[in-house]
Design a protein around this motif. Structure first.
Motif, PDB file in Angstrom:
ATOM      1  N   THR A 133       1.175  -1.333  -0.123  1.00  0.00           N
ATOM      2  CA  THR A 133       0.364  -0.027  -0.127  1.00  0.00           C
ATOM      3  C   THR A 133       0.574   1.238  -0.553  1.00  0.00           C
ATOM      4  O   THR A 133       0.842   1.567  -0.587  1.00  0.00           O
ATOM      5  N   SER A 147      -7.718   1.248  -1.638  1.00  0.00           N
ATOM      6  CA  SER A 147      -8.512   1.079  -0.376  1.00  0.00           C
ATOM      7  C   SER A 147      -8.921   0.173   0.382  1.00  0.00           C
ATOM      8  O   SER A 147      -9.292  -0.514   1.190  1.00  0.00           O
ATOM      9  N   ILE A 150      -7.100  -2.125   2.901  1.00  0.00           N
ATOM     10  CA  ILE A 150      -6.551  -0.992   4.767  1.00  0.00           C
ATOM     11  C   ILE A 150      -7.443  -2.535   5.152  1.00  0.00           C
ATOM     12  O   ILE A 150      -7.263  -3.195   6.300  1.00  0.00           O
TER      13      ILE A 150
END
Length: 176
Positions: A133, A147, A150
């Motif tokens: 990430t 995203s 996460i």
């Protein structure tokens, strides 16, 4: 010494209770279930290995961009640092395939290191997702599609602690 069944005081060395006739001995320890370990060993780790195999191959070959209709060479021309990041990620995914299979077999054989292997897999997966990430954000200059990683990071950390407690409570079962 007291009877485990009725609580009557017994003479030392008595084999049976004179009141209820029950055998005298140590109360059996409560048995801990192994459903989670069996789920991991016979399904989750194998499914995870297949998913990591798929992710590893698509990351190394760049075919993950085919799903959105973009050629990998085009993406890599715009973001040249993305190709080595994807290749490293792909190789790590392939290593996790091997670790997943070893971990599943370890659980099936009740190996002493089963809990350590499961926890290691969860922690390694979370760390790799963090590194990927951060790397993708630094290369792309934006959050982009990262995203979705996460929740995977959070799940890996949570599962590390869940499995640590689970296998810690069953260390007398996993002894081979």
């Amino acid at each position: 010494m007291f009877c485990n069944n009725c609580g009557t005081q017994l003479e030392e060395g008595a084999a049976f209770c004179p009141n209820c006739g029950g055998s005298v001995g140590v109360a059996p320890a409560p048995q801990l279930g192994l459903k989670w370990a069996h789920f991991l060993a016979y399904f989750a780790l194998w499914a995870g290995a297949l998913l990591n195999l798929f992710n590893g191959i698509t990351a190394i070959t760049g075919t993950q961009y085919d799903a959105v209709g973009v050629d990998a060479d085009y993406i890599y021309a715009i973001y040249p640092g993305l190709k080595p990041l994807n290749i490293i990620y792909g190789v790590v995914c392939l290593a996790l395939v091997v670790l997943g299979v070893i971990t599943a077999v370890s659980i099936i054989k009740y190996k002493k290191n089963s809990g350590t292997l499961v926890c290691s897999m969860n922690l390694i997966s979370a760390i790799i997702m963090v590194i990927y990430t951060v790397g993708a954000i630094s290369i792309l200059g934006q959050f982009a599609n990262t995203s979705s990683l996460i929740p995977q990071i959070i799940a890996g950390i949570v599962m590390f602690f869940v499995n640590r407690v689970y296998f810690g409570n069953r260390k007398d079962i996993f002894v081979n």
